[in-house]
Design an enzyme around this catalytic site. Structure first.
Site, PDB file in Angstrom:
ATOM      1  N   ASN A 117       0.864  -1.183   0.000  1.00 58.07           N
ATOM      2  CA  ASN A 117       0.000   0.000   0.000  1.00 58.07           C
ATOM      3  C   ASN A 117       0.896   1.227   0.000  1.00 58.07           C
ATOM      4  O   ASN A 117       1.522   1.539   1.007  1.00 58.07           O
ATOM      5  CB  ASN A 117      -0.897  -0.013   1.248  1.00 58.07           C
ATOM      6  CG  ASN A 117      -1.708   1.270   1.400  1.00 58.07           C
ATOM      7  OD1 ASN A 117      -1.843   2.040   0.440  1.00 58.07           O
ATOM      8  ND2 ASN A 117      -2.256   1.498   2.585  1.00 58.07           N
ATOM      9  N   TRP A 118       0.930   1.894  -1.153  1.00 60.41           N
ATOM     10  CA  TRP A 118       1.819   3.059  -1.290  1.00 60.41           C
ATOM     11  C   TRP A 118       1.255   4.314  -0.632  1.00 60.41           C
ATOM     12  O   TRP A 118       1.923   5.331  -0.579  1.00 60.41           O
ATOM     13  CB  TRP A 118       2.094   3.314  -2.773  1.00 60.41           C
ATOM     14  CG  TRP A 118       3.280   2.543  -3.272  1.00 60.41           C
ATOM     15  CD1 TRP A 118       3.892   1.502  -2.645  1.00 60.41           C
ATOM     16  CD2 TRP A 118       3.993   2.764  -4.497  1.00 60.41           C
ATOM     17  NE1 TRP A 118       4.944   1.066  -3.402  1.00 60.41           N
ATOM     18  CE2 TRP A 118       5.032   1.819  -4.541  1.00 60.41           C
ATOM     19  CE3 TRP A 118       3.850   3.668  -5.556  1.00 60.41           C
ATOM     20  CZ2 TRP A 118       5.931   1.753  -5.607  1.00 60.41           C
ATOM     21  CZ3 TRP A 118       4.739   3.592  -6.624  1.00 60.41           C
ATOM     22  CH2 TRP A 118       5.774   2.651  -6.647  1.00 60.41           C
ATOM     23  N   LYS A 119      -0.013   4.258  -0.205  1.00 62.82           N
ATOM     24  CA  LYS A 119      -0.654   5.455   0.376  1.00 62.82           C
ATOM     25  C   LYS A 119      -0.460   6.641  -0.586  1.00 62.82           C
ATOM     26  O   LYS A 119      -0.485   6.429  -1.793  1.00 62.82           O
ATOM     27  CB  LYS A 119      -0.097   5.710   1.773  1.00 62.82           C
ATOM     28  CG  LYS A 119      -0.124   4.449   2.640  1.00 62.82           C
ATOM     29  CD  LYS A 119       0.130   4.695   4.081  1.00 62.82           C
ATOM     30  CE  LYS A 119       0.163   3.367   4.825  1.00 62.82           C
ATOM     31  NZ  LYS A 119       0.073   3.494   6.247  1.00 62.82           N
ATOM     32  N   HIS A 141      -9.763   0.934   4.402  1.00 63.34           N
ATOM     33  CA  HIS A 141      -8.485   1.123   5.102  1.00 63.34           C
ATOM     34  C   HIS A 141      -8.713   2.111   6.247  1.00 63.34           C
ATOM     35  O   HIS A 141      -9.483   3.064   6.115  1.00 63.34           O
ATOM     36  CB  HIS A 141      -7.420   1.658   4.137  1.00 63.34           C
ATOM     37  CG  HIS A 141      -6.054   1.663   4.745  1.00 63.34           C
ATOM     38  ND1 HIS A 141      -5.640   2.663   5.588  1.00 63.34           N
ATOM     39  CD2 HIS A 141      -5.030   0.782   4.673  1.00 63.34           C
ATOM     40  CE1 HIS A 141      -4.402   2.387   6.001  1.00 63.34           C
ATOM     41  NE2 HIS A 141      -4.012   1.264   5.459  1.00 63.34           N
ATOM     42  N   GLU A 189      -7.086   4.531   7.440  1.00 64.59           N
ATOM     43  CA  GLU A 189      -6.854   5.955   7.152  1.00 64.59           C
ATOM     44  C   GLU A 189      -8.023   6.530   6.356  1.00 64.59           C
ATOM     45  O   GLU A 189      -8.445   7.668   6.595  1.00 64.59           O
ATOM     46  CB  GLU A 189      -5.524   6.116   6.397  1.00 64.59           C
ATOM     47  CG  GLU A 189      -4.335   5.837   7.301  1.00 64.59           C
ATOM     48  CD  GLU A 189      -3.055   5.448   6.566  1.00 64.59           C
ATOM     49  OE1 GLU A 189      -2.974   5.639   5.334  1.00 64.59           O
ATOM     50  OE2 GLU A 189      -2.134   4.944   7.241  1.00 64.59           O
ATOM     51  N   GLU A 223      -6.011  -5.336  10.008  1.00 62.36           N
ATOM     52  CA  GLU A 223      -5.000  -4.325  10.296  1.00 62.36           C
ATOM     53  C   GLU A 223      -5.259  -3.705  11.665  1.00 62.36           C
ATOM     54  O   GLU A 223      -6.123  -2.825  11.801  1.00 62.36           O
ATOM     55  CB  GLU A 223      -5.039  -3.234   9.228  1.00 62.36           C
ATOM     56  CG  GLU A 223      -4.693  -3.747   7.848  1.00 62.36           C
ATOM     57  CD  GLU A 223      -4.013  -2.683   7.010  1.00 62.36           C
ATOM     58  OE1 GLU A 223      -2.832  -2.836   6.724  1.00 62.36           O
ATOM     59  OE2 GLU A 223      -4.662  -1.682   6.698  1.00 62.36           O
ATOM     60  N   GLY A 226       1.558   1.720  10.737  1.00 63.83           N
ATOM     61  CA  GLY A 226       2.375   2.906  10.516  1.00 63.83           C
ATOM     62  C   GLY A 226       3.147   3.353  11.746  1.00 63.83           C
ATOM     63  O   GLY A 226       3.764   4.413  11.736  1.00 63.83           O
ATOM     64  N   SER A 272       3.137  -2.943  10.097  1.00 66.30           N
ATOM     65  CA  SER A 272       4.566  -3.024  10.442  1.00 66.30           C
ATOM     66  C   SER A 272       5.245  -4.297   9.948  1.00 66.30           C
ATOM     67  O   SER A 272       6.129  -4.826  10.619  1.00 66.30           O
ATOM     68  CB  SER A 272       4.747  -2.889  11.960  1.00 66.30           C
ATOM     69  OG  SER A 272       3.993  -1.806  12.456  1.00 66.30           O
ATOM     70  N   GLY A 297       2.609  -1.507   4.326  1.00 67.28           N
ATOM     71  CA  GLY A 297       2.559  -0.066   4.057  1.00 67.28           C
ATOM     72  C   GLY A 297       3.949   0.475   3.787  1.00 67.28           C
ATOM     73  O   GLY A 297       4.493   0.353   2.691  1.00 67.28           O
ATOM     74  N   GLY A 298       4.552   1.064   4.820  1.00 62.04           N
ATOM     75  CA  GLY A 298       5.840   1.757   4.684  1.00 62.04           C
ATOM     76  C   GLY A 298       6.904   0.956   3.943  1.00 62.04           C
ATOM     77  O   GLY A 298       7.618   1.501   3.088  1.00 62.04           O
TER      78      GLY A 298
HETATM   79  C1  PEP Z   1      -1.051   0.035   6.057  1.00 61.06           C
HETATM   80  O1  PEP Z   1      -1.254   1.217   6.276  1.00 61.06           O
HETATM   81  O2  PEP Z   1      -1.809  -0.603   5.306  1.00 61.06           O
HETATM   82  C2  PEP Z   1       0.096  -0.610   6.694  1.00 61.06           C
HETATM   83  C3  PEP Z   1       0.103  -1.912   6.779  1.00 61.06           C
HETATM   84  O3  PEP Z   1       1.084   0.219   7.162  1.00 61.06           O
HETATM   85  P1  PEP Z   1       2.514  -0.170   7.801  1.00 61.06           P
HETATM   86  O4  PEP Z   1       2.993  -1.433   7.130  1.00 61.06           O
HETATM   87  O5  PEP Z   1       3.391   0.992   7.477  1.00 61.06           O
HETATM   88  O6  PEP Z   1       2.274  -0.375   9.246  1.00 61.06           O
END
Ligand code: PEP
Length: 235
Positions: free
Chosen positions: A7-9, A85, A87, A155, A161, A197, A218-219
Protein backbone atom coordinates in the site's frame (compact mmCIF):
# COMPACT_ATOMS: atom_id res chain seq x y z
CA UNK A 1 -0.66 -19.27 -2.66
CA UNK A 2 0.34 -16.47 -0.31
CA UNK A 3 -0.59 -12.88 -1.13
CA UNK A 4 1.80 -9.96 -0.68
CA UNK A 5 0.02 -6.62 -1.04
CA UNK A 6 1.74 -3.26 -0.85
CA UNK A 7 0.00 0.00 0.00
CA UNK A 8 1.82 3.06 -1.29
CA UNK A 9 -0.65 5.46 0.38
CA UNK A 10 -0.08 9.00 -1.00
CA UNK A 11 3.41 8.27 -2.29
CA UNK A 12 5.07 7.42 -5.57
CA UNK A 13 5.52 8.54 -9.15
CA UNK A 14 4.96 6.76 -12.46
CA UNK A 15 8.73 6.30 -12.81
CA UNK A 16 8.93 4.69 -9.36
CA UNK A 17 6.06 2.38 -10.28
CA UNK A 18 7.82 1.39 -13.53
CA UNK A 19 10.87 0.48 -11.45
CA UNK A 20 8.87 -1.47 -8.88
CA UNK A 21 6.96 -3.43 -11.53
CA UNK A 22 10.25 -4.33 -13.24
CA UNK A 23 11.81 -5.37 -9.93
CA UNK A 24 8.81 -7.49 -8.87
CA UNK A 25 8.66 -9.09 -12.31
CA UNK A 26 12.24 -10.31 -11.84
CA UNK A 27 11.51 -12.14 -8.59
CA UNK A 28 10.84 -15.86 -8.85
CA UNK A 29 7.99 -16.26 -6.38
CA UNK A 30 4.84 -18.30 -6.06
CA UNK A 31 3.18 -15.47 -4.13
CA UNK A 32 0.57 -13.23 -5.71
CA UNK A 33 1.82 -9.65 -5.52
CA UNK A 34 -0.63 -6.73 -5.47
CA UNK A 35 0.36 -3.06 -5.34
CA UNK A 36 -2.21 -0.46 -4.20
CA UNK A 37 -1.24 2.90 -5.69
CA UNK A 38 -2.71 6.42 -5.89
CA UNK A 39 -5.35 6.96 -8.58
CA UNK A 40 -2.95 8.88 -10.81
CA UNK A 41 -0.71 5.82 -11.14
CA UNK A 42 -3.37 3.22 -11.92
CA UNK A 43 -2.76 1.00 -14.92
CA UNK A 44 -2.89 -2.65 -15.92
CA UNK A 45 -0.55 -5.00 -14.09
CA UNK A 46 1.05 -8.09 -15.60
CA UNK A 47 1.34 -11.80 -14.81
CA UNK A 48 3.61 -10.99 -11.86
CA UNK A 49 1.81 -8.09 -10.22
CA UNK A 50 -1.76 -6.85 -9.86
CA UNK A 51 -2.24 -3.10 -9.69
CA UNK A 52 -4.94 -1.90 -7.28
CA UNK A 53 -6.53 1.35 -6.13
CA UNK A 54 -6.71 2.43 -2.48
CA UNK A 55 -10.46 3.08 -2.46
CA UNK A 56 -13.49 3.37 -4.74
CA UNK A 57 -16.63 5.47 -4.49
CA UNK A 58 -19.87 4.39 -2.85
CA UNK A 59 -21.58 5.84 -5.92
CA UNK A 60 -21.69 4.84 -9.60
CA UNK A 61 -21.30 8.29 -11.17
CA UNK A 62 -22.46 11.89 -10.93
CA UNK A 63 -21.99 14.95 -8.72
CA UNK A 64 -19.31 13.63 -6.36
CA UNK A 65 -16.39 15.98 -6.88
CA UNK A 66 -13.06 14.37 -6.10
CA UNK A 67 -14.48 10.87 -5.93
CA UNK A 68 -13.49 8.03 -8.28
CA UNK A 69 -15.82 5.17 -9.21
CA UNK A 70 -15.04 1.48 -9.35
CA UNK A 71 -15.84 1.51 -13.09
CA UNK A 72 -13.30 4.31 -13.63
CA UNK A 73 -10.66 2.37 -11.71
CA UNK A 74 -11.37 -0.79 -13.69
CA UNK A 75 -11.11 1.18 -16.95
CA UNK A 76 -7.45 1.95 -16.16
CA UNK A 77 -6.67 -1.76 -16.29
CA UNK A 78 -6.31 -2.09 -12.50
CA UNK A 79 -7.95 -5.22 -11.10
CA UNK A 80 -8.30 -4.71 -7.33
CA UNK A 81 -8.84 -2.06 -4.68
CA UNK A 82 -8.51 -1.53 -0.96
CA UNK A 83 -11.72 -0.53 0.80
CA UNK A 84 -12.15 0.42 4.43
CA UNK A 85 -8.49 1.12 5.10
CA UNK A 86 -8.31 2.73 8.55
CA UNK A 87 -6.85 5.95 7.15
CA UNK A 88 -9.69 6.21 4.62
CA UNK A 89 -12.29 5.25 7.26
CA UNK A 90 -10.98 8.06 9.47
CA UNK A 91 -10.69 10.66 6.71
CA UNK A 92 -14.10 9.92 5.13
CA UNK A 93 -16.03 8.96 8.26
CA UNK A 94 -16.89 5.59 6.76
CA UNK A 95 -19.02 3.11 8.68
CA UNK A 96 -18.89 -0.61 7.94
CA UNK A 97 -22.03 -0.12 5.82
CA UNK A 98 -20.23 2.50 3.71
CA UNK A 99 -17.32 0.13 3.26
CA UNK A 100 -19.73 -2.61 2.16
CA UNK A 101 -21.15 -0.26 -0.50
CA UNK A 102 -17.65 0.44 -1.79
CA UNK A 103 -16.80 -3.26 -1.82
CA UNK A 104 -20.05 -4.08 -3.67
CA UNK A 105 -19.26 -1.47 -6.32
CA UNK A 106 -15.79 -2.98 -6.70
CA UNK A 107 -17.24 -6.47 -7.18
CA UNK A 108 -19.87 -5.16 -9.63
CA UNK A 109 -17.04 -3.75 -11.73
CA UNK A 110 -14.78 -6.78 -11.72
CA UNK A 111 -12.36 -5.42 -9.11
CA UNK A 112 -11.23 -7.60 -6.19
CA UNK A 113 -11.89 -5.61 -3.00
CA UNK A 114 -9.42 -6.00 -0.14
CA UNK A 115 -11.72 -5.19 2.79
CA UNK A 116 -9.78 -3.84 5.78
CA UNK A 117 -10.91 -4.32 9.38
CA UNK A 118 -9.17 -3.63 12.66
CA UNK A 119 -9.50 -2.34 16.19
CA UNK A 120 -8.12 0.86 17.74
CA UNK A 121 -5.91 0.88 20.85
CA UNK A 122 -8.87 2.07 22.93
CA UNK A 123 -11.03 -0.79 21.70
CA UNK A 124 -8.21 -3.24 22.40
CA UNK A 125 -7.72 -1.85 25.91
CA UNK A 126 -11.47 -1.97 26.61
CA UNK A 127 -11.47 -5.64 25.59
CA UNK A 128 -13.85 -5.01 22.68
CA UNK A 129 -11.29 -5.57 19.90
CA UNK A 130 -12.58 -9.02 18.96
CA UNK A 131 -16.17 -7.75 18.73
CA UNK A 132 -15.14 -4.78 16.61
CA UNK A 133 -13.27 -7.04 14.21
CA UNK A 134 -16.09 -9.61 14.08
CA UNK A 135 -18.59 -6.83 13.34
CA UNK A 136 -16.17 -5.29 10.87
CA UNK A 137 -16.20 -8.51 8.86
CA UNK A 138 -19.95 -9.15 9.19
CA UNK A 139 -20.94 -5.60 8.21
CA UNK A 140 -18.22 -4.60 5.71
CA UNK A 141 -18.62 -7.65 3.46
CA UNK A 142 -21.46 -6.90 1.02
CA UNK A 143 -24.66 -8.92 1.52
CA UNK A 144 -24.54 -10.43 -1.96
CA UNK A 145 -20.83 -11.19 -2.06
CA UNK A 146 -19.86 -14.69 -3.15
CA UNK A 147 -17.08 -16.95 -2.04
CA UNK A 148 -13.79 -15.95 -3.67
CA UNK A 149 -14.93 -12.46 -4.68
CA UNK A 150 -13.07 -10.55 -1.95
CA UNK A 151 -10.09 -10.55 0.39
CA UNK A 152 -10.03 -9.50 4.05
CA UNK A 153 -7.11 -7.62 5.58
CA UNK A 154 -6.79 -7.54 9.36
CA UNK A 155 -5.00 -4.32 10.30
CA UNK A 156 -4.73 -3.55 14.02
CA UNK A 157 -5.13 0.23 14.01
CA UNK A 158 -2.90 0.56 17.05
CA UNK A 159 0.01 -0.90 15.09
CA UNK A 160 -0.33 0.46 11.53
CA UNK A 161 2.38 2.91 10.52
CA UNK A 162 3.81 2.95 14.04
CA UNK A 163 6.43 0.24 13.67
CA UNK A 164 4.56 -1.77 16.33
CA UNK A 165 4.08 -5.48 15.63
CA UNK A 166 1.52 -7.44 17.66
CA UNK A 167 2.75 -10.70 19.16
CA UNK A 168 2.26 -13.93 17.21
CA UNK A 169 -0.51 -15.09 19.61
CA UNK A 170 -2.31 -11.74 19.17
CA UNK A 171 -2.21 -12.14 15.38
CA UNK A 172 -3.22 -15.81 15.59
CA UNK A 173 -6.18 -15.09 17.90
CA UNK A 174 -7.59 -12.37 15.67
CA UNK A 175 -7.12 -14.38 12.47
CA UNK A 176 -8.91 -17.32 14.11
CA UNK A 177 -11.83 -15.05 14.97
CA UNK A 178 -11.94 -13.73 11.40
CA UNK A 179 -11.74 -17.22 9.90
CA UNK A 180 -14.56 -18.44 12.17
CA UNK A 181 -16.69 -15.43 11.28
CA UNK A 182 -16.15 -15.99 7.56
CA UNK A 183 -16.99 -19.68 7.96
CA UNK A 184 -20.23 -18.77 9.74
CA UNK A 185 -21.05 -16.45 6.83
CA UNK A 186 -20.39 -19.24 4.33
CA UNK A 187 -17.07 -17.94 2.99
CA UNK A 188 -14.57 -20.74 3.19
CA UNK A 189 -12.47 -19.49 0.29
CA UNK A 190 -11.53 -16.00 1.44
CA UNK A 191 -7.87 -15.09 1.96
CA UNK A 192 -7.17 -13.15 5.17
CA UNK A 193 -4.13 -10.87 5.12
CA UNK A 194 -2.31 -9.44 8.13
CA UNK A 195 -1.21 -5.79 7.90
CA UNK A 196 0.82 -3.52 10.19
CA UNK A 197 4.57 -3.02 10.44
CA UNK A 198 5.50 -5.95 8.19
CA UNK A 199 9.18 -5.98 7.20
CA UNK A 200 11.61 -8.34 5.48
CA UNK A 201 12.73 -9.39 8.96
CA UNK A 202 9.34 -10.41 10.38
CA UNK A 203 7.41 -11.49 7.26
CA UNK A 204 8.39 -15.18 7.38
CA UNK A 205 7.25 -15.59 10.99
CA UNK A 206 4.01 -13.70 10.38
CA UNK A 207 3.04 -15.42 7.16
CA UNK A 208 3.46 -18.83 8.77
CA UNK A 209 0.95 -18.07 11.54
CA UNK A 210 -2.18 -20.20 11.23
CA UNK A 211 -4.94 -18.57 9.12
CA UNK A 212 -2.61 -15.86 7.78
CA UNK A 213 -2.84 -16.07 3.98
CA UNK A 214 -0.63 -13.11 3.21
CA UNK A 215 0.38 -9.63 4.28
CA UNK A 216 -0.52 -6.02 3.55
CA UNK A 217 2.58 -3.85 3.71
CA UNK A 218 2.56 -0.07 4.06
CA UNK A 219 5.84 1.76 4.68
CA UNK A 220 8.05 -1.15 3.64
CA UNK A 221 6.39 -1.42 0.20
CA UNK A 222 7.64 1.95 -1.00
CA UNK A 223 11.22 1.07 -1.87
CA UNK A 224 12.27 -1.96 -3.87
CA UNK A 225 15.16 -2.65 -1.49
CA UNK A 226 12.55 -3.15 1.27
CA UNK A 227 9.67 -4.69 -0.69
CA UNK A 228 11.54 -7.23 -2.82
CA UNK A 229 13.09 -9.01 0.22
CA UNK A 230 9.59 -9.20 1.74
CA UNK A 231 8.38 -11.04 -1.35
CA UNK A 232 11.48 -13.25 -1.35
CA UNK A 233 11.17 -14.07 2.35
CA UNK A 234 7.46 -14.78 2.21
CA UNK A 235 7.82 -18.34 0.94
C1 PEP B 1 -1.05 0.04 6.06
O1 PEP B 1 -1.25 1.22 6.28
O2 PEP B 1 -1.81 -0.60 5.31
C2 PEP B 1 0.10 -0.61 6.69
C3 PEP B 1 0.10 -1.91 6.78
O3 PEP B 1 1.08 0.22 7.16
P1 PEP B 1 2.51 -0.17 7.80
O4 PEP B 1 2.99 -1.43 7.13
O5 PEP B 1 3.39 0.99 7.48
O6 PEP B 1 2.27 -0.38 9.25
Amino acid sequence: MKIIAGNWKMNGTAAQLDEMIAAVSNVATRARVILCVPYTLLRAGNANIMIAAQNVSKFDAGAHTGDVSAAQVRATGATATLVGHSEARAALGDTNADVAMRAQNAINNDLMPIICVGETDTERDLGTGADVVRRGVRESVPQNAKNGEFIIAYEPRWAIGRGITPSAPQIMDMHKIIRETLDEMGFDNTPVLYGASVTAQNVRDIINIKNVDGVLVGGASLKKQDFIPIIENAE
